[in-house]
Design an enzyme around this catalytic site. Structure first.
Site, short mmCIF file in Angstrom:
data_model
loop_
_atom_site.label_atom_id
_atom_site.label_comp_id
_atom_site.label_asym_id
_atom_site.label_seq_id
_atom_site.Cartn_x
_atom_site.Cartn_y
_atom_site.Cartn_z
N LYS A 241 1.86 -15.05 22.53
CA LYS A 241 2.57 -16.09 23.26
C LYS A 241 4.07 -15.85 23.25
O LYS A 241 4.58 -15.10 22.41
CB LYS A 241 2.26 -17.47 22.65
CG LYS A 241 0.78 -17.86 22.71
CD LYS A 241 0.28 -17.88 24.15
CE LYS A 241 -1.22 -18.11 24.23
NZ LYS A 241 -1.73 -17.95 25.61
N GLU B 35 -3.73 -14.34 19.43
CA GLU B 35 -3.19 -14.78 20.71
C GLU B 35 -1.72 -14.38 20.76
O GLU B 35 -1.00 -14.49 19.77
CB GLU B 35 -3.35 -16.29 20.88
CG GLU B 35 -4.78 -16.71 21.21
CD GLU B 35 -5.32 -16.04 22.46
OE1 GLU B 35 -4.73 -16.26 23.54
OE2 GLU B 35 -6.30 -15.29 22.36
N ASP C 201 -6.54 -12.29 23.79
CA ASP C 201 -5.38 -11.43 24.06
C ASP C 201 -5.44 -10.11 23.31
O ASP C 201 -5.23 -9.04 23.88
CB ASP C 201 -4.08 -12.15 23.68
CG ASP C 201 -3.74 -13.29 24.63
OD1 ASP C 201 -4.34 -13.34 25.72
OD2 ASP C 201 -2.87 -14.11 24.29
#
Length: 249
Positions: free
Chosen positions: A116, A114, A83
Site C-alpha cells: 500500500k 499487501e 499483492d
C-alpha cells in the site's frame, strides 16, 4: 571502492554495515517516492508491488519464489488476488499460469503481504482481512516416502502475513495508536509484520513487538523475515490426489 570498503569495515565493522544497508533503504525509498508521479493509482500500485517483489526476491534464497498471485486449494476455493506471495517453487508448481496471472496451491504458501502507499487504520484492517482469507484455505499434507519407510504428514506451517508501504500515517510511527489497533487483529486476521520504507518496521515474531532502526528499517525487516522463514523449514507435501479428485467425473 573495494579498498575503501575494506578500510571502513576494518575500522568499525558495525558502522560499515549500518551505512551500507542504509544506502539500500535510501535507494528503495527514492524509487517509491518517484512512483508518486504516476498519475493512475492502478499503475502506481503495480509499479510499487513490483519494486517490493524484486526486493524480496533479491534477498530471499532461491528456494522461495515471490509473486503476485491468487491462492487456490484442493476444494476449488480461491482468494482474491494477493499483492505479494512468498511460496515454495522447489516442490510445488504454480497452476493455470497466464503471463503474470497465476494460482498458487495453498499448501505452498509461506507468507503473504499487501502493498500500500501508506500504513493507516484502513489499510491495516484491509491487509488483515486478506491474510485471514489465505489462512482459511484448506491445506493438505501427506506422508513422504524415504529409504527407511515413511515420514508422517508434516503439520501445516503458520503462514506469515504483513503490510508493506512507503510511509506510515501515525505521527509516532508504530507507536501507541498503531498498537491499540494492531492488538485487535487476532486469530486469522493477525498481522505479523510491517514495513514503511521511509524508516519504520515492526514484527511480533517473538511474541512481542520488535522495531527496526529508522535508518535501517528495511534490511532489519528483511533479516527478521529471513529468520522467521528459516525457522519454519519446508512446507508440507501436497496431496495431489485430493486435487485430482476434484477433476474426476
Amino acid at each position: 571502492m573495494s579498498n575503501r570498503a575494506k578500510s571502513l569495515s576494518k575500522k568499525d565493522g558495525k558502522a560499515f554495515l549500518q551505512s551500507a544497508f542504509a544506502s539500500e533503504q535510501a535507494l528503495v525509498n527514492a524509487k517509491l517516492k518517484a512512483s508518486e508521479h504516476i498519475t493512475h493509482n492502478g499503475d502506481m500500485g503495480e509499479h510499487n508491488e513490483q519494486l517490493f517483489i524484486d526486493l524480496l526476491q533479491k534477498y530471499l534464497p532461491n528456494r522461495y519464489t515471490v509473486a503476485k498471485a491468487i491462492i487456490l486449494d484442493s476444494l476449488g476455493h480461491t482468494t482474491d488476488s494477493i499483492d505479494i506471495v512468498i511460496f515454495d517453487r522447489q516442490y510445488t508448481p504454480t497452476l493455470l499460469d497466464k503471463e503474470k496471472h497465476r494460482y498458487v496451491p495453498a499448501e505452498a504458501v509461506y507468507a503473504v503481504f499487501e502493498c500500500k502507499p501508506t500504513i493507516n487504520k484502513g489499510y491495516l484492517e484491509y491487509a488483515a482481512d486478506k491474510a485471514a482469507s489465505v489462512r482459511r484455505m484448506h491445506r493438505t499434507s501427506v506422508e513422504i516416502p524415504h529409504a527407511g519407510g515413511l515420514y508422517k504428514p508434516k503439520p501445516h506451517i503458520d503462514i506469515v502475513s504483513g503490510i508493506l508501504a512507503l510511509d506510515i500515517d501515525w505521527s509516532d510511527g508504530f507507536g501507541a495508536s498503531f498498537k491499540k489497533l494492531h492488538t485487535k487483529l487476532t486469530g486469522e486476521r493477525r498481522l505479523d509484520c510491517g514495513l514503511a520504507v521511509s524508516g519504520a518496521s515492526f514484527d511480533t515474531f517473538d511474541n512481542t513487538y520488535t522495531f527496526g532502526p529508522k535508518a535501517n528499517a528495511l534490511v532489519f525487516f528483511l533479516f527478521r523475515l529471513l529468520k522467521r522463514l528459516q525457522s519454519v523449514g519446508t512446507v508440507p507435501a501436497i496431496d495431489w490426489a485430493a486435487y485430482a479428485q476434484q477433476l474426476s467425473e
